[in-house]
Design a protein around this motif. Structure first.
Motif, PDB file in Angstrom:
ATOM      1  N   VAL A  47      49.269  31.475  45.192  1.00  0.00           N
ATOM      2  CA  VAL A  47      49.354  32.891  45.532  1.00  0.00           C
ATOM      3  C   VAL A  47      48.077  33.259  46.282  1.00  0.00           C
ATOM      4  O   VAL A  47      47.092  32.524  46.231  1.00  0.00           O
ATOM      5  N   PRO A  48      48.085  34.403  46.959  1.00  0.00           N
ATOM      6  CA  PRO A  48      46.865  34.824  47.649  1.00  0.00           C
ATOM      7  C   PRO A  48      45.697  35.002  46.677  1.00  0.00           C
ATOM      8  O   PRO A  48      45.879  35.462  45.544  1.00  0.00           O
ATOM      9  N   ASP A  49      44.508  34.655  47.134  1.00  0.00           N
ATOM     10  CA  ASP A  49      43.277  34.822  46.369  1.00  0.00           C
ATOM     11  C   ASP A  49      42.911  36.301  46.387  1.00  0.00           C
ATOM     12  O   ASP A  49      42.427  36.809  47.398  1.00  0.00           O
ATOM     13  N   LEU A  50      43.150  36.991  45.295  1.00  0.00           N
ATOM     14  CA  LEU A  50      42.894  38.433  45.249  1.00  0.00           C
ATOM     15  C   LEU A  50      41.407  38.753  45.271  1.00  0.00           C
ATOM     16  O   LEU A  50      41.024  39.853  45.680  1.00  0.00           O
ATOM     17  N   ASP A  51      40.563  37.806  44.850  1.00  0.00           N
ATOM     18  CA  ASP A  51      39.115  38.032  44.920  1.00  0.00           C
ATOM     19  C   ASP A  51      38.647  38.114  46.370  1.00  0.00           C
ATOM     20  O   ASP A  51      37.649  38.766  46.671  1.00  0.00           O
ATOM     21  N   ALA A  52      39.376  37.451  47.275  1.00  0.00           N
ATOM     22  CA  ALA A  52      39.005  37.439  48.691  1.00  0.00           C
ATOM     23  C   ALA A  52      39.774  38.489  49.493  1.00  0.00           C
ATOM     24  O   ALA A  52      39.552  38.628  50.693  1.00  0.00           O
ATOM     25  N   ASP A  53      40.662  39.235  48.842  1.00  0.00           N
ATOM     26  CA  ASP A  53      41.493  40.224  49.527  1.00  0.00           C
ATOM     27  C   ASP A  53      40.836  41.597  49.410  1.00  0.00           C
ATOM     28  O   ASP A  53      40.707  42.134  48.309  1.00  0.00           O
ATOM     29  N   GLN A  54      40.443  42.150  50.536  1.00  0.00           N
ATOM     30  CA  GLN A  54      39.737  43.437  50.526  1.00  0.00           C
ATOM     31  C   GLN A  54      40.602  44.591  50.004  1.00  0.00           C
ATOM     32  O   GLN A  54      40.083  45.642  49.652  1.00  0.00           O
ATOM     33  N   ASN A  55      41.914  44.394  49.937  1.00  0.00           N
ATOM     34  CA  ASN A  55      42.798  45.440  49.433  1.00  0.00           C
ATOM     35  C   ASN A  55      42.873  45.492  47.909  1.00  0.00           C
ATOM     36  O   ASN A  55      43.428  46.431  47.359  1.00  0.00           O
ATOM     37  N   PHE A  56      42.333  44.465  47.247  1.00  0.00           N
ATOM     38  CA  PHE A  56      42.391  44.421  45.789  1.00  0.00           C
ATOM     39  C   PHE A  56      40.994  44.412  45.192  1.00  0.00           C
ATOM     40  O   PHE A  56      40.071  43.823  45.752  1.00  0.00           O
ATOM     41  N   ARG A  57      40.893  45.073  44.024  1.00  0.00           N
ATOM     42  CA  ARG A  57      39.619  45.110  43.312  1.00  0.00           C
ATOM     43  C   ARG A  57      39.869  44.729  41.853  1.00  0.00           C
ATOM     44  O   ARG A  57      40.804  45.236  41.223  1.00  0.00           O
ATOM     45  N   LEU A  58      39.035  43.836  41.345  1.00  0.00           N
ATOM     46  CA  LEU A  58      39.083  43.472  39.931  1.00  0.00           C
ATOM     47  C   LEU A  58      38.552  44.652  39.132  1.00  0.00           C
ATOM     48  O   LEU A  58      37.399  45.050  39.299  1.00  0.00           O
ATOM     49  N   THR A  59      39.410  45.240  38.280  1.00  0.00           N
ATOM     50  CA  THR A  59      38.993  46.431  37.537  1.00  0.00           C
ATOM     51  C   THR A  59      38.782  46.167  36.048  1.00  0.00           C
ATOM     52  O   THR A  59      38.097  46.938  35.391  1.00  0.00           O
ATOM     53  N   GLU A  60      39.381  45.098  35.530  1.00  0.00           N
ATOM     54  CA  GLU A  60      39.193  44.730  34.121  1.00  0.00           C
ATOM     55  C   GLU A  60      39.198  43.219  34.007  1.00  0.00           C
ATOM     56  O   GLU A  60      39.954  42.543  34.709  1.00  0.00           O
ATOM     57  N   GLU A  61      38.354  42.704  33.099  1.00  0.00           N
ATOM     58  CA  GLU A  61      38.313  41.262  32.852  1.00  0.00           C
ATOM     59  C   GLU A  61      37.898  41.036  31.410  1.00  0.00           C
ATOM     60  O   GLU A  61      36.883  41.572  30.959  1.00  0.00           O
ATOM     61  N   SER A  62      38.691  40.250  30.688  1.00  0.00           N
ATOM     62  CA  SER A  62      38.376  39.974  29.287  1.00  0.00           C
ATOM     63  C   SER A  62      37.218  38.981  29.206  1.00  0.00           C
ATOM     64  O   SER A  62      36.858  38.326  30.184  1.00  0.00           O
TER      65      SER A  62
END
Length: 162
Positions: A127-142
């Motif tokens: 799947v696309p790497d969301l960490d490298a996608d400027q349209n997505f932001r990591l908002t929560e991480e356990s």
């Protein structure tokens, strides 16, 4: 609409039309998150389930050129899919695979729930790497959790483009 999956450190999600890891905590999270909700998938994802049967206690929508039979709602185009999912609350709709369905639908998802596995699963599909996608932001991480010998983190990405 949201998406949910687990991915290895290379954003791989599968091998041999199956998951790469056996992760009981991740499976429990998937079951609890999607139970009573709507799951959207492609034909191969449905066929990868035991006996090719839809998931219980969920509305199963399959994007496929072929009618996928009893217990599922088959849609044949994105337009048909978008019309069908309008019937449900957006937060109750989860894209569950496979790779081409994720690639197509993730841009339309408000949130993506990713169980990140700190390992290389030898994936064949990604799947696309969301960490490298400027349209997505990591908002929560356990915090890191050990699940069947693998270190995982439950992550939530928000689509900043919607």
């Amino acid at each position: 609409m949201k998406a949910i999956f687990h991915a290895d450190k290379n954003w791989g999600i599968g091998k041999g039309n199956d998951l790469m890891f056996s992760l009981p905590l991740d499976m429990k999270f998937f079951r609890e998150t999607t139970k009573g909700k709507v799951v959207v998938m492609g034909r191969n994802t449905l066929l990868s389930f035991p006996e090719g049967k839809p998931l219980k206690n969920r509305v199963n929508i399959v994007l496929s050129p072929d009618d996928m039979g009893e217990g599922v709602i088959t849609v044949h185009s994105l337009e048909e899919l978008f019309e069908e999912v309008k019937k449900y609350p957006p937060d109750d709709v989860f894209v569950i695979g496979g790779a081409s369905v994720y690639r197509t639908l993730i841009p339309y998802c408000t949130h993506v729930l990713v169980t990140k596995v700190e390992a290389d699963g030898g994936a064949e599909v990604f799947v696309p790497d969301l960490d490298a996608d400027q349209n997505f932001r990591l908002t929560e991480e356990s915090e890191p959790i050990i699940d069947n010998g693998y270190t995982i983190r439950f992550c939530l990405y928000e689509n900043m483009n919607l």
